[in-house]
Design a protein around this motif. Structure first.
Motif, PDB file in Angstrom:
ATOM      1  N   LYS A 123      11.467  65.483   5.861  1.00 51.69           N
ATOM      2  CA  LYS A 123      11.259  64.738   7.107  1.00 51.69           C
ATOM      3  C   LYS A 123      11.111  63.259   6.771  1.00 51.69           C
ATOM      4  N   ARG A 163      12.872  63.386  15.704  1.00 53.42           N
ATOM      5  CA  ARG A 163      12.935  64.722  15.097  1.00 53.42           C
ATOM      6  C   ARG A 163      14.275  65.001  14.436  1.00 53.42           C
ATOM      7  N   GLN A 166      15.650  64.520   9.994  1.00 54.56           N
ATOM      8  CA  GLN A 166      15.179  65.436   8.974  1.00 54.56           C
ATOM      9  C   GLN A 166      16.325  66.318   8.529  1.00 54.56           C
TER      10      GLN A 166
END
Length: 200
Positions: A123, A163, A166
């Motif tokens: 991440k 998000r 990653q």
């Protein structure tokens, strides 16, 4: 010639993949697959002493990394991936060289979490871009130390909270001084471990 020596010979002179032709890429991938078949560490996540350290990129097919070389008058210098196992952190650091006093740094810091004995979920947390002289850049080790203290870098230093930022990285070969990784976008990475921490 063993598989490791054959791979190193195949990627020699390819400038991390920048000079690789389509035929070169086929040959390199074949040599990578042959070496992966002789991986001495089938559960690399369980060997943190081998993973830990500063790794220099020898070859990749990653368009994101190779694309850093497209700026006029600038060239891609050394590229490092520094793994800090205890903190579960990865630091990708690319040195941009060319015009004197305008040498740059592109760095991304990420957290990782093991999802299997070979794969980590990555991440991305922070991106840093700027001139080496403004940063007082001397080495990846020094830069990482400053990042960890919370220092802000001018002109571009920002958090990555999307998000989508990653992915995963699978370690398909690992020994004392060579690592091969495969990423979620189909890229391959061949890295050599520095003999001592860069900046010592």
């Amino acid at each position: 010639m063993n598989e490791k020596a054959k791979l190193l010979e195949t990627i020699a002179g390819k400038n991390r993949g920048l000079l690789a032709t389509e035929m070169d890429r086929v040959r390199v991938l074949s040599a990578i697959e042959q070496l992966e078949d002789h991986n001495p560490n089938l559960a690399p996540i369980k060997t943190p002493e081998l993973l830990e350290g500063d790794w220099r990129l020898l070859y990749t097919t990653s368009k994101g990394i190779l694309g850093l070389d497209r700026f006029p008058m600038f060239q891609l210098g050394q590229i490092y991936q520094c793994i800090r196992v205890e903190e579960a952190k990865i630091y990708n650091i690319a040195e941009i060289v060319g015009v004197p006093l305008l040498e740059g740094i592109v760095s991304v810091a990420a957290k990782f979490e093991a999802t299997s004995e070979k794969r980590v979920q990555v991440k991305f947390e922070r991106s840093i871009l700027g001139l080496q002289r403004f940063f007082g850049y001397r080495s990846p080790k020094k830069l990482i130390k400053e990042i960890e203290t919370g220092k802000k870098f001018f002109p571009l230093d920002f958090s990555i909270e999307n998000r989508d930022q990653q992915g995963w990285l699978e370690i398909s070969y690992l020994d004392e001084d060579l690592r091969i990784g495969r990423g979620n976008e189909g890229s391959v990475f061949v890295l050599a471990k520095e003999k001592k921490s860069i900046g010592d």
